[in-house]
Design a protein around this motif. Sequence first.
Motif, PDB file in Angstrom:
ATOM      1  N   ARG A  76      20.134  20.195   9.847  1.00  0.00           N
ATOM      2  CA  ARG A  76      19.264  20.836   8.860  1.00  0.00           C
ATOM      3  C   ARG A  76      19.938  20.870   7.495  1.00  0.00           C
ATOM      4  O   ARG A  76      19.305  20.642   6.465  1.00  0.00           O
ATOM      5  CB  ARG A  76      18.919  22.258   9.324  1.00  0.00           C
ATOM      6  N   SER A  77      21.235  21.133   7.482  1.00  0.00           N
ATOM      7  CA  SER A  77      21.973  21.154   6.211  1.00  0.00           C
ATOM      8  C   SER A  77      22.018  19.767   5.574  1.00  0.00           C
ATOM      9  O   SER A  77      21.948  19.639   4.354  1.00  0.00           O
ATOM     10  CB  SER A  77      23.398  21.681   6.435  1.00  0.00           C
ATOM     11  N   MET A  78      22.150  18.735   6.399  1.00  0.00           N
ATOM     12  CA  MET A  78      22.128  17.378   5.851  1.00  0.00           C
ATOM     13  C   MET A  78      20.776  17.079   5.198  1.00  0.00           C
ATOM     14  O   MET A  78      20.713  16.465   4.119  1.00  0.00           O
ATOM     15  CB  MET A  78      22.442  16.361   6.950  1.00  0.00           C
ATOM     16  N   ALA A  79      19.699  17.535   5.815  1.00  0.00           N
ATOM     17  CA  ALA A  79      18.371  17.337   5.236  1.00  0.00           C
ATOM     18  C   ALA A  79      18.237  18.104   3.929  1.00  0.00           C
ATOM     19  O   ALA A  79      17.695  17.589   2.933  1.00  0.00           O
ATOM     20  CB  ALA A  79      17.302  17.771   6.229  1.00  0.00           C
ATOM     21  N   ARG A  80      18.742  19.335   3.897  1.00  0.00           N
ATOM     22  CA  ARG A  80      18.684  20.137   2.674  1.00  0.00           C
ATOM     23  C   ARG A  80      19.508  19.500   1.565  1.00  0.00           C
ATOM     24  O   ARG A  80      19.115  19.498   0.398  1.00  0.00           O
ATOM     25  CB  ARG A  80      19.204  21.545   2.963  1.00  0.00           C
TER      26      ARG A  80
END
Length: 312
Positions: free
Chosen positions: A256-260
């Motif tokens: 999720r952090s990579m997507a953000r």
Amino acid sequence: MPLRRLVVSDTPRWAAVIVNFNAGSALETAVRSLLADNAAPDAVPEVIVVDNASSDGSVEALERAVPAARIIRAGTNLGYSAAANLGIAATRAPVIAVCNPDIEVEAGTASALLARFDAEPDLGAAGPQIRNLDGTVYPSARSQPSLVDAAGHGLLVLVWVSNPFTRRYRQLDADPARSRDVDWLSGSAIWLRRRAVDEVHGWDEQFFMYLEDVDLCLRLRAAGWRVTYEPAGRVTHVQGLSTSQHPYRMLVEHHRSMARFAAKRWQGARRLLLGPTYVYLGVRLVLVMGAHTVASVARRAPGRLGTVRATK
């Protein structure tokens, strides 16, 4: 034996902020190592522990054993970035080390890093050499990867740790004994100049966990501050002590952090790649979860299965 409360000036030369979540006895080890790293009377650090609603008694044990540490109870799990900002706001020290609770700092580390800040006014962040428990060097100083390197590393590292994409991204061919400027440093133990952090408005709290260190270092560099790796300082890190308690949740949070991160930083035509990137991250998450499951089974039954290790 409990440490007596140390006398710290109103504005200590440096401070350490530890973000804690159920770190057990490792928290006390980390705090003691930071307090012991005081080469001169004016270098006694102010140690602040921000606790993200731990339930394992680690904070209560620390209060009894090391009253020199200042504890801030967040009351809930704020995530790493928000807790780091809370701790930084609680001190006026000109240099702040933000650390995981499962580290042990070697004597002389703070002196080596503080000397760099004293001598180099454009230095915004400095990181020590980080070692694993077995003494091997963890690649904590890294490059900002190209899209090709990011995709290649993300997939191939699951089965081929030394692939060329990962080697470039993790700077595996660099001499770990030599200092060098880098794109970003691991947030598990990073020393920061307060003025630089204030200029970029601190850690980005939209990152609950993972990539908050990448984001911070890149924003520091964009603002004209340097980021450097200094192996004269050394820290031993127990990888994933807190995250191992909820491994699948942490894998989801990592992706999720990579997507953000992509959504935040990609501008213009590059934003057209966000859709395919989300699909890629979803596929990778499934693969990493599968690898983790296989590795867990292998650890329980080593005689029947070989060892499988999932790396990020």
